[in-house]
Design a protein around this motif. Structure first.
Motif, mmCIF file in Angstrom:
data_model
loop_
_atom_site.group_PDB
_atom_site.id
_atom_site.type_symbol
_atom_site.label_atom_id
_atom_site.label_comp_id
_atom_site.label_asym_id
_atom_site.label_seq_id
_atom_site.Cartn_x
_atom_site.Cartn_y
_atom_site.Cartn_z
ATOM 1 N N ASP A 186 0.829 -1.209 0.000
ATOM 2 C CA ASP A 186 0.000 0.000 0.000
ATOM 3 C C ASP A 186 0.863 1.259 0.000
ATOM 4 O OD1 ASP A 186 -2.497 -1.248 -0.008
ATOM 5 O OD2 ASP A 186 -2.354 -1.641 2.140
ATOM 6 N N LEU A 187 1.907 1.232 0.821
ATOM 7 C CA LEU A 187 2.787 2.407 0.887
ATOM 8 C C LEU A 187 3.467 2.641 -0.458
ATOM 9 C CD1 LEU A 187 4.392 1.929 4.430
ATOM 10 C CD2 LEU A 187 2.609 3.538 3.760
ATOM 11 N N TRP B 296 0.753 4.233 -2.828
ATOM 12 C CA TRP B 296 0.525 5.659 -2.567
ATOM 13 C C TRP B 296 1.721 6.498 -3.030
ATOM 14 C CZ3 TRP B 296 -1.416 3.573 2.617
ATOM 15 C CH2 TRP B 296 -2.820 3.488 2.615
ATOM 16 N N SER B 297 2.902 5.950 -2.779
ATOM 17 C CA SER B 297 4.103 6.697 -3.145
ATOM 18 C C SER B 297 4.198 6.870 -4.658
ATOM 19 C CB SER B 297 5.358 5.980 -2.635
ATOM 20 O OG SER B 297 5.332 5.937 -1.228
ATOM 21 N N TYR C 165 1.918 9.449 -5.888
ATOM 22 C CA TYR C 165 2.368 10.798 -5.577
ATOM 23 C C TYR C 165 3.526 11.227 -6.486
ATOM 24 C CZ TYR C 165 4.061 14.885 -3.261
ATOM 25 O OH TYR C 165 4.456 16.168 -3.019
ATOM 26 N N VAL C 166 4.500 10.349 -6.653
ATOM 27 C CA VAL C 166 5.714 10.726 -7.389
ATOM 28 C C VAL C 166 5.480 10.701 -8.902
ATOM 29 C CG1 VAL C 166 8.116 10.102 -7.861
ATOM 30 C CG2 VAL C 166 7.216 9.934 -5.541
ATOM 31 N N ASP D 10 6.651 8.861 -11.256
ATOM 32 C CA ASP D 10 7.674 8.241 -12.096
ATOM 33 C C ASP D 10 8.152 6.980 -11.400
ATOM 34 O OD1 ASP D 10 9.965 8.952 -14.372
ATOM 35 O OD2 ASP D 10 10.790 7.856 -12.664
ATOM 36 N N LEU E 268 13.655 6.454 -4.449
ATOM 37 C CA LEU E 268 13.465 7.182 -3.195
ATOM 38 C C LEU E 268 13.006 6.273 -2.063
ATOM 39 C CD1 LEU E 268 11.701 10.433 -4.490
ATOM 40 C CD2 LEU E 268 14.055 10.196 -3.716
ATOM 41 N N ILE E 269 12.206 5.297 -2.387
ATOM 42 C CA ILE E 269 11.575 4.498 -1.330
ATOM 43 C C ILE E 269 12.467 3.348 -0.863
ATOM 44 C CG2 ILE E 269 10.364 2.665 -2.615
ATOM 45 C CD1 ILE E 269 7.832 3.469 -1.103
#
Lengths: 532, 338
Positions: free
Chosen positions: A68-69, A72-73, A76-77, A79, A86-87
């Protein structure tokens, strides 16, 4: 990976073309082989690592990050490579980030099942910026605002060569281009392109200004229609056993072979031909936006092939059975082209007819009378001109028919980019149409951001700031008062615009500070200009 | 800690004016004028004018006075870690590490402790007191950077980017977009700590708060107004302005400026590119993802309330940590300016 990731980061944020060229040149000058060659391959879209695909990377990320994280990420990002970069929660490691050479060697040498573990170890060893560069590199599709042509231009500038010299040899080369770099650094021979179906840099035309015509002798020039398609170069090269290597290049030398399979299939010849790609239905040239449906598509469907059938209108021949014809005059090449066509008669191709004329007055009248589909105006070519790459002044002219114009009212203004970032320089214009509740309303018909001087821009910018009625982020809605005369090449039906019409190449022709908005044009005037 | 008799949400409630501590009869960071307000810090979306009575740290009150003059109402200054009783509720302020004067509001009633943290960060900031962990039953947190893609890198590396760019482009002004309160002074202080001793030029809108910080003892060195310098003087210099000014007519006075923005959002390339930023500096006054989780873990609260930002991801992550977590759906707080 460290110099490459620095390069990618710097390119992403560099707004100017010259700045990008400088960064690329610096990278080629200071980076070792084979890393710089692999970087060049990635930037020109020639690096293919079939086992490292986004789906595999996503699976890998799922082993470290909650699904899920991650979702969502990504939302948002926006790309994929950047999200993962980043994650990614790195585990401690004593490994250094891999070099580009290691990346390519290890991935190509590994079995598909081994790839995830290899990539995982690299992701741990890299910083976020390096992970971004690594993922862009191995999943292909850099999309960082650098075209293949720009990368080659940077190489040329760094090596003090003409970019066309690089284009001449380019298509015979394989990554990581050791041969190319040796030649550019003066330690090796020029790679021999004649073995390959290489792109020949194009000869381009200059726009003909009204003032130029008087100075030209009509008898020196030949005329053809200027077709409204995309310029292509068809290259066929004979191989053993009657087979042919076949490539189609765009104007910039980028390969578009895969976009037009119906044409490629017919290229059973050893020749280099210059022509215009068009969509032709029942013998008639279709508007440019039909051809556009075929461009920028990765997959060519059967439906697209039947709906938008491609066709090539030929107007020059640069090589015939290995013989370079570029040193011949236009008239001689035309004779060779006609002879070649009579001999080969390929399907889905014809000759762009010559337009005979005796003086400029006659030609001017023909140009004005030509409003039919697919014709943008006329091409003028000196009969004695050899085929010279680039845009030499004099031998070739394009003489577009007069632009259409319309008085429109400014509705919205948006700030520009780069040097124009503090100016409202991009405008949306509208025309009048009857409103549902009676009276008239403006409906947006197009955008324009060129055609005015710096002084005029200053004045418009001041006007926009003083007449703002509403703001939407970077966009300002303005009072419906300022009229500008827009020039454009043609009008087409459009489902994407609320007005139902789209202009081709709209630009500001004149600012009508004097004209009241209610005297601007109506939508129906524009609709009448649609060519069908 | 004694067991609470009442559910926390029955006495700390979400109202149209903001978070209301009912038995104490005061609001925390109200978004509309109220009788009694406790203000965590001076940013405009948390500290608004027009309340009758305002309680905050001396630093926050000074900031509010600078911004709003006499419009802030009657004031009561409360130092950090100095508990008082308000209508039977025990109230104290603990440092939040966000900007000068920023505090977490700690409220205790009937054996239950709720910490309203306001905006906060966990890393070193030379311009304000560091965040203190206050164990509690309910921890009310922001979630501005509530996604696992947000890891703020060390400040020193970001400051180095500016200094390196100055040596690379000594003929260009370096325009850094900063929020007027907190970010501006922190960036200046970080530049000074890295040894940069040239004058730093500022936009007029930043002058009053910089002067206040200096008055309150924060060393910022030689600051000058950019509007009073010639184009030539600004070559190779650092200029600070509110972020919007870089796209405004004001910026035309600068010689071929490189636009930088100091913000946690600069972590995402696309976001930086959309704003036309050439030199993104990831410097934030908000907790990044790791700091949010570290804090939720540190305060050992069984319940987490999330005020604003990317709530769903933080609530989900708190759930994975075994916490009860919910969104407060407070309106009026912004997260775009950091």
């Amino acid at each position: 990976m460290i110099p490459f990731s620095r390069l990618i980061d710097a390119l992403v944020f560099m707004p100017s073309r010259n700045g990008k060229l400088r960064l690329l040149g610096q990278y080629f000058a200071t980076t070792q082989d084979p890393d710089r060659g692999w970087a060049l391959a990635a930037l020109t879209g020639n690096l293919d690592l079939p086992t490292a695909k986004p789906a595999m990377i996503r699976e890998l990320a799922r082993t470290r990050v909650d699904a899920d994280l991650l979702g969502w990420s990504y939302d948002y990002v926006g790309d994929f490579a950047e999200t993962i970069a980043l994650i990614w929660p790195p585990k401690p490691t004593n490994r250094a980030p891999p070099t580009l050479g290691e990346v390519v060697a290890d991935i190509t040498g590994a079995k598909r099942s081994e790839t995830p573990a290899i990539v995982e170890a690299w992701l741990d060893a890299c910083s976020a910026d390096q992970r971004f560069a690594l993922l862009k590199l191995i999943t292909g599709g850099m999309r960082i605002g650098v075209s293949a042509r720009m990368a080659k231009t940077a190489l040329a500038e760094w090596a003090g060569k003409d970019v066309n010299e690089i284009e001449e040899v380019w298509h015979g080369l394989e990554p990581p281009y050791a041969e190319l770099f040796e030649w550019l650094e003066g330690t090796g021979e020029r790679p021999d392109p004649d073995h390959h179906a290489a792109f020949r840099p194009l000869m381009l035309a200059n726009p003909l200004e009204a003032a130029d015509i008087a100075a030209l002798n009509a008898a020196d020039y030949r005329a053809e229609w200027k077709w409204d398609g995309i310029r292509v170069q068809l290259v066929g090269k004979a191989r053993e056993l009657g087979t042919f290597e076949r490539r189609i290049y765009s104007r910039s030398g980028d390969e578009v072979t895969r976009v037009f399979p119906e044409i490629v299939g017919l290229m059973n010849f050893d020749a280099v031909l210059d022509g215009e790609m068009l969509v032709l239905r029942d013998g008639e040239v279709m508007p440019f936006n039909e051809l556009q449906q075929r461009l920028n598509r990765k997959i060519v469907t059967a439906k697209m092939l039947s709906q938008y059938p491609a066709f090539v209108r030929l107007y020059d021949i640069l090589a015939d059975n290995g013989e370079d014809l570029r040193r011949l005059s236009f008239d001689e090449r035309r004779a060779r082209l006609e002879a070649w066509y009579a001999r080969m008669h390929p399907d889905r191709m014809d000759l762009s007819p010559m337009v005979p004329f005796t003086d400029w007055a006659e030609l001017t009248a023909m140009r004005e009378a030509s409003r039919e589909n697919g014709i943008e105006g006329l091409m003028l070519k000196r009969g004695d001109s050899t085929y010279v790459p680039g845009r030499p002044k004099g031998p070739w002219f394009k003489w577009k028919r007069g632009a259409l114009t319309l008085d429109c009212v400014m509705m919205y203004a948006q700030r520009g980019h780069g040097k124009r970032s503090s100016f409202y320089s991009d405008y949306t214009f509208g025309c009048w149409r009857p409103a549902e509740q009676g009276g008239l309303e403006l409906v947006p018909v197009g955008k324009a951001y060129s055609g005015f001087t710096d002084e005029e821009l200053l004045r418009i910018d001041r006007w926009v700031r003083a007449h703002t009625t509403n703001r939407f982020g970077p966009v300002r809605e303005v009072e419906q008062e300022l009229v500008m005369e827009l020039a454009f090449d043609s009008v087409h039906p459009s489902t994407r615009h609320k007005s139902g019409v789209a202009m081709r190449f709209p630009r500001v022709h004149r600012i009508r500070w004097d004209k009241p908005a209610n005297e601007a044009d109506h939508l129906e005037t524009l609709e009448k200009l649609i060519v069908s | 800690m004694p067991i609470a008799h009442q559910k926390p949400e029955s006495w700390v409630r979400v109202t149209p004016q903001g978070l209301y501590v009912e038995p104490g009869q005061f609001f925390i960071d109200p978004t509309r004028p109220v009788e009694r307000a406790v203000v965590t810090h001076g940013h405009a979306d948390h500290a608004r004018p027009g309340n009758k009575h305002v309680l905050a740290t001396p630093g926050t009150l000074a900031i509010m006075r600078t911004r709003y003059g006499d419009g802030i109402g009657a004031t009561q200054a409360l130092d950090y870690n100095a508990p008082i009783q308000v209508n039977g509720v025990r109230l104290w302020l603990a440092p939040a590490g966000h900007v000068l004067g920023s505090a977490q509001a700690v409220v205790e009633w009937q054996g239950c402790r709720v910490v309203v943290s306001g905006d906060y960060k966990r890393r070193f900031d030379p311009t304000c007191a560091p965040f203190e962990v206050v164990p509690c039953d309910v921890f009310v947190t922001e979630a501005t950077f509530g996604l696992p893609v947000f890891h703020h890198p060390p400040d020193s590396g970001e400051i180095d980017k500016v200094l390196r760019s100055l040596t690379l482009f000594p003929e260009r002004a370096h325009l850094i977009g900063v929020y007027a309160l907190g970010k501006c002074q922190r960036v200046i202080a970080l530049l000074r700590r890295s040894g940069y001793d040239q004058p730093i030029y500022i936009h007029g809108a930043l002058a009053a708060l910089c002067a206040l910080y200096q008055q309150l003892g924060v060393e910022l060195g030689d600051l000058r107004l950019a509007s009073e310098a010639s184009k030539d003087e600004l070559r190779g210099q650092i200029v600070l302005s509110p972020p919007a000014a870089s796209a405004d007519r004001w910026s035309r006075r600068l010689p071929d400026p490189i636009t930088a923005v100091a913000s946690g959002w600069m972590r995402v390339r696309q976001r930086a590119r959309q704003r036309g930023v050439e030199l993104p500096l990831v410097i934030s006054d908000h907790a990044d993802w790791d700091e949010l989780l570290q804090t939720i873990d540190g305060v050992a609260a069984s319940e987490i309330w999330v005020t604003h930002g990317r709530e769903e991801a933080l609530i989900h992550a708190a759930g994975l940590m075994g916490k009860r977590a919910r969104a407060l759906a407070l309106v009026g707080y912004e997260d775009d300016e950091d």
